[in-house]
Design a protein around this motif. Structure first.
Motif, PDB file in Angstrom:
ATOM      1  N   ALA A 141       4.926  -5.051  -0.113  1.00 27.98           N
ATOM      2  CA  ALA A 141       4.773  -4.126   1.016  1.00 27.98           C
ATOM      3  C   ALA A 141       5.821  -3.023   0.960  1.00 27.98           C
ATOM      4  O   ALA A 141       5.530  -1.845   1.219  1.00 27.98           O
ATOM      5  N   LEU A 142       7.054  -3.390   0.614  1.00 26.64           N
ATOM      6  CA  LEU A 142       8.122  -2.401   0.547  1.00 26.64           C
ATOM      7  C   LEU A 142       7.940  -1.447  -0.631  1.00 26.64           C
ATOM      8  O   LEU A 142       8.428  -0.312  -0.606  1.00 26.64           O
ATOM      9  N   SER A 143       7.225  -1.874  -1.657  1.00 27.68           N
ATOM     10  CA  SER A 143       6.921  -0.959  -2.754  1.00 27.68           C
ATOM     11  C   SER A 143       5.919   0.103  -2.306  1.00 27.68           C
ATOM     12  O   SER A 143       5.827   1.170  -2.913  1.00 27.68           O
ATOM     13  N   PHE A 144       5.174  -0.185  -1.264  1.00 30.15           N
ATOM     14  CA  PHE A 144       4.320   0.793  -0.590  1.00 30.15           C
ATOM     15  C   PHE A 144       4.904   1.045   0.800  1.00 30.15           C
ATOM     16  O   PHE A 144       4.239   0.933   1.818  1.00 30.15           O
ATOM     17  N   GLY A 145       6.209   1.375   0.803  1.00 31.87           N
ATOM     18  CA  GLY A 145       6.967   1.454   2.049  1.00 31.87           C
ATOM     19  C   GLY A 145       6.542   2.549   2.983  1.00 31.87           C
ATOM     20  O   GLY A 145       6.984   2.595   4.134  1.00 31.87           O
ATOM     21  N   HIS A 146       5.654   3.468   2.546  1.00 30.02           N
ATOM     22  CA  HIS A 146       5.160   4.522   3.431  1.00 30.02           C
ATOM     23  C   HIS A 146       4.086   4.013   4.380  1.00 30.02           C
ATOM     24  O   HIS A 146       3.662   4.757   5.276  1.00 30.02           O
ATOM     25  N   LEU A 147       3.636   2.766   4.196  1.00 32.72           N
ATOM     26  CA  LEU A 147       2.618   2.192   5.079  1.00 32.72           C
ATOM     27  C   LEU A 147       3.257   1.285   6.127  1.00 32.72           C
ATOM     28  O   LEU A 147       4.161   0.504   5.808  1.00 32.72           O
ATOM     29  N   PRO A 148       2.807   1.337   7.377  1.00 35.19           N
ATOM     30  CA  PRO A 148       3.220   0.318   8.348  1.00 35.19           C
ATOM     31  C   PRO A 148       2.757  -1.059   7.900  1.00 35.19           C
ATOM     32  O   PRO A 148       1.730  -1.191   7.220  1.00 35.19           O
ATOM     33  N   ALA A 149       3.506  -2.076   8.283  1.00 38.66           N
ATOM     34  CA  ALA A 149       3.194  -3.446   7.874  1.00 38.66           C
ATOM     35  C   ALA A 149       3.303  -4.389   9.061  1.00 38.66           C
ATOM     36  O   ALA A 149       4.257  -4.309   9.841  1.00 38.66           O
ATOM     37  N   VAL A 150       2.336  -5.296   9.174  1.00 40.57           N
ATOM     38  CA  VAL A 150       2.374  -6.360  10.170  1.00 40.57           C
ATOM     39  C   VAL A 150       2.088  -7.668   9.444  1.00 40.57           C
ATOM     40  O   VAL A 150       1.100  -7.766   8.703  1.00 40.57           O
ATOM     41  N   PHE A 151       2.951  -8.661   9.625  1.00 37.99           N
ATOM     42  CA  PHE A 151       2.751  -9.967   9.001  1.00 37.99           C
ATOM     43  C   PHE A 151       2.113 -10.924  10.008  1.00 37.99           C
ATOM     44  O   PHE A 151       2.466 -10.930  11.191  1.00 37.99           O
ATOM     45  N   VAL A 152       1.162 -11.710   9.499  1.00 36.37           N
ATOM     46  CA  VAL A 152       0.344 -12.552  10.377  1.00 36.37           C
ATOM     47  C   VAL A 152       0.438 -13.994   9.895  1.00 36.37           C
ATOM     48  O   VAL A 152      -0.084 -14.329   8.824  1.00 36.37           O
ATOM     49  N   PRO A 153       1.097 -14.879  10.639  1.00 35.41           N
ATOM     50  CA  PRO A 153       1.265 -16.272  10.217  1.00 35.41           C
ATOM     51  C   PRO A 153       0.076 -17.141  10.609  1.00 35.41           C
ATOM     52  O   PRO A 153      -0.847 -16.691  11.299  1.00 35.41           O
ATOM     53  N   ALA A 154       0.114 -18.392  10.174  1.00 32.86           N
ATOM     54  CA  ALA A 154      -0.949 -19.339  10.506  1.00 32.86           C
ATOM     55  C   ALA A 154      -0.474 -20.457  11.419  1.00 32.86           C
ATOM     56  O   ALA A 154      -1.263 -21.040  12.153  1.00 32.86           O
ATOM     57  N   GLY A 155       0.824 -20.791  11.387  1.00 34.39           N
ATOM     58  CA  GLY A 155       1.358 -21.826  12.260  1.00 34.39           C
ATOM     59  C   GLY A 155       1.414 -23.196  11.617  1.00 34.39           C
ATOM     60  O   GLY A 155       0.751 -23.463  10.601  1.00 34.39           O
ATOM     61  N   PRO A 156       2.202 -24.103  12.194  1.00 35.16           N
ATOM     62  CA  PRO A 156       2.407 -25.436  11.601  1.00 35.16           C
ATOM     63  C   PRO A 156       1.321 -26.436  11.961  1.00 35.16           C
ATOM     64  O   PRO A 156       0.674 -26.329  13.005  1.00 35.16           O
ATOM     65  N   MET A 157       1.121 -27.406  11.074  1.00 35.64           N
ATOM     66  CA  MET A 157       0.214 -28.513  11.373  1.00 35.64           C
ATOM     67  C   MET A 157       0.800 -29.384  12.487  1.00 35.64           C
ATOM     68  O   MET A 157       2.010 -29.326  12.760  1.00 35.64           O
TER      69      MET A 157
END
Length: 606
Positions: A166-182
């Motif tokens: 993502a940082l190599s394409f640092g001109h784009l906004p980024a949002v990380f989306v987790p899945a959560g624990p079992m």
């Protein structure tokens, strides 16, 4: 809030040493194409890109009238942590359309499981996979079709790889989306005891399989606080998650609502009014916050590699001395296995990330004035998400009191005044050690060495009873240039059994020990590694080694004359020790840096 002077000092030190590299990086971010990015494409380019889209999406993409989101996913249904990601792309597309935008799956990245490959040849590819993921992420974004990106990933090397990409394409906004624990299963303490019994030959494989199946039993992240869950803590304290998103379980209404809101948030950031690319968002203050969060929670030692590489991807230079200096002033506020009996579900119920961030902010240990996906300021991450009566997502003030003081404590009453992560150095080189789970009486070991060139040889010797004594076990030729730097966590039950017999025992290795590093003092990531001619390559059985986690000393007692007379151990590891990492890493050996530099191939070739 007044920042702790050491936080100020270290942040400024990083800023100054990174000035030239950061400036070059930000110039690259600023030179990116105009928004919307697909406006740079020809008609032929664009037609290829929306050919398979639904009619309503085709029109929106073609007319350049609204943001188009990239979805980069690590989904596979073999990993319990990533199996919930299967449905996320459709949820994200629905949410994007609801605010007049579009989304496309830009690409997938490999996602291997260290739990499955632990002690197997595939583990030699684990660290290497981080850079493959970074490159795959960059390939996914290379079509110039997107105005922001959502990154779906959870475990070990996967989230660091996604963020480096993502940082190599640092001109784009980024949002990380987790899945959560079992859901919580067999407790981690019980599981560890069963593993030790099996390692000692006191129970059979059927009993071990029953226990493991009760511990790992459903979709979601493993519940101990290893690298996977350390990743989720880091993405939240970096401001790349929605507040409170890290440890909400999969398969719940709240998880669904958070995933859809992540898409809407990405659209809002991508619009001109709030445009904030990830390359400008992640700066030296953000990285210091990440290290502080890691130390305050007793997180994974793997991040002494990953955070260094992530920082470099953003044009920032961080080293182990920064971790060591911060660890001296950051208190340990959480006890989650292997640093305690609780799992991450219990941590979340006790107050979780909202409580932790509030305490660290109030103690002046975090930079509040950072950019996050919610806007300027980390204070909004002291709030917890909830669903209102009508099903809408809201955030409110989380409890100001810990729900369980045995798991989570205020900064005024920590479990330990320091973060428990230290740099060891001496005539063997430099390494890191996590002592937050190591009892005080085990933190200093001086004993004769027993030297091995593979973990299998060490386990065989233990089965023969050859290690039932005071011993410093040395496992070498496990560094990034030798074989990809595998985790050696399979050694933990055996070493724990030796320690439980009353012997002084420690591990010294140029390999990794994993986010589940536990009660055995382990000097890991030793650099220079054996393959590069480090001092560890000259050790012989019987050499006396002193590991002192209190003073930060790692040395072997050997006269200069004797040391000079010794021939260096050959860097050509025997055929019996060869494996996937050595074979597939051979092309990249000259590009891979020392462990302390993050061992990144991607930085060199990108």
């Amino acid at each position: 809030m007044t920042l702790h002077p050491k936080i100020v000092e270290i942040t400024e030190r990083i800023r100054q040493r990174s000035a030239a590299m950061r400036s070059t990086y930000l110039e690259r971010v600023a030179s990116a194409p105009a928004v919307p990015h697909r406006s740079e494409l020809s008609c032929t380019n664009l037609a290829h890109a929306f050919a398979a889209s639904p009619a309503q999406d085709k029109l929106a993409i073609r007319e350049l009238r609204s943001p188009n989101l990239a979805i980069v996913t690590a989904y596979n249904d073999m990993l319990s942590a990533h199996q919930p990601l299967r449905d996320y792309p459709e949820w994200i597309k629905e949410a994007a359309r609801s605010v007049g935008a579009t989304a496309q799956v830009a690409g997938g990245v490999p996602a291997m499981c260290d739990g499955v490959t632990q002690g197997q040849p595939g583990m030699e590819l684990s660290l290497f996979s981080r850079d493959v993921i970074a490159m795959a992420t960059a390939v996914s974004l290379s079509h110039n079709m997107f105005d922001a990106a959502l990154y779906l990933g959870v475990c070990d090397k996967i989230v660091p790889g996604l963020l480096i990409g993502a940082l190599s394409f640092g001109h784009l906004p980024a949002v990380f989306v987790p899945a959560g624990p079992m859901p919580s299963g067999m407790t981690n303490d019980e599981k560890a005891k069963v593993r030790q019994l099996h390692a000692a030959g006191k129970i059979g494989s059927d009993a071990l399989m029953d226990a493991e199946s009760k511990a790992y039993h459903a979709a979601g992240t493993c519940t101990f606080y290893g690298t996977a869950n350390s990743n989720q803590m880091l993405m939240e304290i970096l401001g790349l998650h929605l507040p409170g998103a890290a440890f909400v379980p999969p398969g719940t209404a709240l998880r669904y609502a958070l995933t859809q809101e992540a898409a809407r948030r990405a659209v809002a950031i991508a619009r001109q009014g709030e445009y904030m690319p990830v390359g400008r968002m992640i700066d030296e203050r953000s990285i210091v916050n990440a290290i502080v969060g890691l130390l305050a929670t007793g997180g994974s030692t793997n991040h002494t590699l990953h955070l260094v590489a992530i920082a470099r991807a953003a044009g920032l230079v961080v080293d182990w001395d920064d971790f060591d200096a911060l660890s001296a002033v950051v208190p340990l506020l959480a006890r989650v296995y292997p640093n305690g009996a609780a799992d991450v579900n219990q941590f979340h119920r006790a107050g979780g990330m909202a409580f932790l961030i509030r305490e660290l902010l109030a103690a002046g240990l975090l930079h509040e004035d950072v950019q996050t996906i919610m806007g300027r300021g980390l204070s909004c991450y002291t709030q917890a998400p909830a669903l209102s009566a009508d099903g809408s997502l809201t955030w409110g003030g989380a409890s100001v009191e810990s729900g369980d003081a045995d798991i989570l404590r205020p900064a005024s009453r920590p479990f330990s005044p320091d973060g428990g992560l230290k740099v060891l150095q001496g005539n063997l080189g430099r390494s890191v050690i996590k002592v937050s789970a190591v009892k005080a009486q085990h933190r200093v070991v001086e004993a004769p060495a027993r030297v091995f060139e593979s973990q299998g040889a060490m386990l065989d010797a233990a089965k023969r009873g050859e290690l039932d004594r005071d011993v410093v076990v040395v496992v070498r030729f496990q560094g990034p240039r030798a074989n990809g730097m595998p985790e050696l966590h399979k050694l933990t039950p055996t070493l724990a059994n030796i320690q439980d017999k009353g012997f002084k025992v420690a591990l010294v290795t140029d390999g990794r020990m994993s986010g589940a590093s536990g009660k055995i003092p382990a000097a890991i990531h030793l650099t220079p590694e054996a393959f590069a001619g480090g001092a560890i390559a000259k050790l012989r059985d019987g050499d006396v080694i002193r590991l002192d986690a209190e003073t930060g000393l790692l040395e072997f007692v050997l006269g200069d004359a004797e040391l000079g007379a010794r021939a260096e151990a050959s860097a050509d590891v025997s055929a019996s020790a060869s494996g996937m990492g050595r074979e597939l890493f051979s092309v990249f050996r000259n590009a891979v840096g020392a462990a302390e530099s993050g061992a990144s191939v991607f930085e060199t070739i990108h």
